[in-house]
Design a protein around this motif. Sequence first.
Motif, PDB file in Angstrom:
ATOM      1  N   ARG A   1       0.780  -1.410  -0.052  1.00 51.27           N
ATOM      2  CA  ARG A   1       0.144   0.094   0.045  1.00 51.27           C
ATOM      3  C   ARG A   1       0.816   1.504  -0.211  1.00 51.27           C
ATOM      4  O   ARG A   1       1.978   1.446   0.645  1.00 51.27           O
ATOM      5  CB  ARG A   1      -1.005  -0.028   1.086  1.00 51.27           C
ATOM      6  CG  ARG A   1      -1.929  -1.285   1.173  1.00 51.27           C
ATOM      7  CD  ARG A   1      -2.821  -1.077   2.434  1.00 51.27           C
ATOM      8  NE  ARG A   1      -3.575  -2.241   2.373  1.00 51.27           N
ATOM      9  CZ  ARG A   1      -4.303  -2.466   3.257  1.00 51.27           C
ATOM     10  NH1 ARG A   1      -4.472  -1.779   4.327  1.00 51.27           N
ATOM     11  NH2 ARG A   1      -5.487  -3.692   3.118  1.00 51.27           N
ATOM     12  N   LEU A   2       0.671   2.345  -0.730  1.00 54.35           N
ATOM     13  CA  LEU A   2       1.295   3.605  -0.713  1.00 54.35           C
ATOM     14  C   LEU A   2       0.992   4.165   0.788  1.00 54.35           C
ATOM     15  O   LEU A   2      -0.069   4.108   1.343  1.00 54.35           O
ATOM     16  CB  LEU A   2       0.505   4.493  -1.734  1.00 54.35           C
ATOM     17  CG  LEU A   2       0.535   3.901  -3.158  1.00 54.35           C
ATOM     18  CD1 LEU A   2      -0.107   5.016  -4.073  1.00 54.35           C
ATOM     19  CD2 LEU A   2       2.193   3.642  -3.664  1.00 54.35           C
TER      20      LEU A   2
ATOM     21  N   PRO B   1       0.698   4.376   7.565  1.00 55.29           N
ATOM     22  CA  PRO B   1       1.839   4.958   7.795  1.00 55.29           C
ATOM     23  C   PRO B   1       2.975   4.204   6.910  1.00 55.29           C
ATOM     24  O   PRO B   1       2.801   2.875   7.126  1.00 55.29           O
ATOM     25  CB  PRO B   1       2.124   4.916   9.131  1.00 55.29           C
ATOM     26  CG  PRO B   1       0.946   4.801   9.846  1.00 55.29           C
ATOM     27  CD  PRO B   1      -0.168   4.061   8.884  1.00 55.29           C
ATOM     28  N   THR B   2       3.947   4.759   6.348  1.00 57.74           N
ATOM     29  CA  THR B   2       5.000   3.754   5.608  1.00 57.74           C
ATOM     30  C   THR B   2       5.725   2.885   6.517  1.00 57.74           C
ATOM     31  O   THR B   2       6.118   2.081   5.958  1.00 57.74           O
ATOM     32  CB  THR B   2       5.731   5.202   5.149  1.00 57.74           C
ATOM     33  OG1 THR B   2       5.179   5.801   4.142  1.00 57.74           O
ATOM     34  CG2 THR B   2       6.997   4.380   3.940  1.00 57.74           C
ATOM     35  N   HIS B   3       5.953   3.427   7.677  1.00 57.45           N
ATOM     36  CA  HIS B   3       6.773   2.586   8.715  1.00 57.45           C
ATOM     37  C   HIS B   3       5.977   1.428   9.016  1.00 57.45           C
ATOM     38  O   HIS B   3       6.309   0.316   9.453  1.00 57.45           O
ATOM     39  CB  HIS B   3       7.222   3.131   9.769  1.00 57.45           C
ATOM     40  CG  HIS B   3       6.345   3.857  10.598  1.00 57.45           C
ATOM     41  ND1 HIS B   3       5.640   5.243  10.065  1.00 57.45           N
ATOM     42  CD2 HIS B   3       5.545   3.490  11.849  1.00 57.45           C
ATOM     43  CE1 HIS B   3       4.809   5.323  11.205  1.00 57.45           C
ATOM     44  NE2 HIS B   3       4.939   4.539  11.970  1.00 57.45           N
TER      45      HIS B   3
ATOM     46  N   ILE C   1       2.461  -7.106   3.924  1.00 61.20           N
ATOM     47  CA  ILE C   1       1.177  -7.140   4.779  1.00 61.20           C
ATOM     48  C   ILE C   1       1.397  -6.000   5.676  1.00 61.20           C
ATOM     49  O   ILE C   1       2.484  -5.698   6.167  1.00 61.20           O
ATOM     50  CB  ILE C   1       1.448  -8.462   5.754  1.00 61.20           C
ATOM     51  CG1 ILE C   1       1.129  -9.669   4.788  1.00 61.20           C
ATOM     52  CG2 ILE C   1       0.434  -8.268   6.733  1.00 61.20           C
ATOM     53  CD1 ILE C   1       1.690 -11.079   5.488  1.00 61.20           C
ATOM     54  N   GLU C   2       0.397  -5.380   6.004  1.00 62.26           N
ATOM     55  CA  GLU C   2       0.412  -4.144   6.911  1.00 62.26           C
ATOM     56  C   GLU C   2       0.523  -4.708   8.271  1.00 62.26           C
ATOM     57  O   GLU C   2      -0.451  -5.460   8.755  1.00 62.26           O
ATOM     58  CB  GLU C   2      -0.828  -3.332   6.694  1.00 62.26           C
ATOM     59  CG  GLU C   2      -0.638  -1.857   7.492  1.00 62.26           C
ATOM     60  CD  GLU C   2      -1.805  -1.032   6.835  1.00 62.26           C
ATOM     61  OE1 GLU C   2      -2.205  -1.013   5.814  1.00 62.26           O
ATOM     62  OE2 GLU C   2      -1.930   0.180   7.414  1.00 62.26           O
TER      63      GLU C   2
ATOM     64  N   GLY D   1      13.649   0.654  13.064  1.00 60.41           N
ATOM     65  CA  GLY D   1      14.620   1.189  12.080  1.00 60.41           C
ATOM     66  C   GLY D   1      13.957   1.912  10.969  1.00 60.41           C
ATOM     67  O   GLY D   1      14.438   2.681  10.182  1.00 60.41           O
ATOM     68  N   LEU D   2      12.514   1.676  10.885  1.00 60.31           N
ATOM     69  CA  LEU D   2      11.971   2.426   9.663  1.00 60.31           C
ATOM     70  C   LEU D   2      11.278   3.834  10.165  1.00 60.31           C
ATOM     71  O   LEU D   2      11.199   4.598   9.255  1.00 60.31           O
ATOM     72  CB  LEU D   2      10.748   1.374   9.284  1.00 60.31           C
ATOM     73  CG  LEU D   2      11.104   0.031   8.744  1.00 60.31           C
ATOM     74  CD1 LEU D   2       9.955  -0.703   8.557  1.00 60.31           C
ATOM     75  CD2 LEU D   2      11.799   0.563   7.430  1.00 60.31           C
ATOM     76  N   LYS D   3      10.737   3.771  11.330  1.00 56.04           N
ATOM     77  CA  LYS D   3      10.022   5.289  11.832  1.00 56.04           C
ATOM     78  C   LYS D   3      11.266   6.028  12.430  1.00 56.04           C
ATOM     79  O   LYS D   3      11.130   7.374  12.101  1.00 56.04           O
ATOM     80  CB  LYS D   3       9.040   4.963  12.981  1.00 56.04           C
ATOM     81  CG  LYS D   3       8.289   6.125  13.360  1.00 56.04           C
ATOM     82  CD  LYS D   3       7.296   5.821  14.158  1.00 56.04           C
ATOM     83  CE  LYS D   3       6.452   7.164  14.938  1.00 56.04           C
ATOM     84  NZ  LYS D   3       5.590   7.039  15.639  1.00 56.04           N
TER      85      LYS D   3
END
Length: 72
Positions: free
Chosen positions: A3-4, A11-13, A21-22, A45-47
């Motif tokens: 998902r965008l 949220p991207t993170h 999968i979200e 490490g993503l957020k």
Amino acid sequence: MKRLGNPVEHPTHYTSHPSGIECIQVTEWMTFCAGNAVKYIWRAGLKTEDPIEDLKKARWYVDREIARLEKR
């Protein structure tokens, strides 16, 4: 299915995991503390730029979940 990013709904993170999968698709089936632990591991490490901080937060939630289960 990736998902965008949308800062409120997706949220991207939470959506950048290679599985597509979200995070919420997994954590909504867990207790609050277990779900939060998975959330912090998922996005380590993503957020933020410090994955160690995220993993320490995950450990904090795991410890709380263990304490809750031990009181049963």
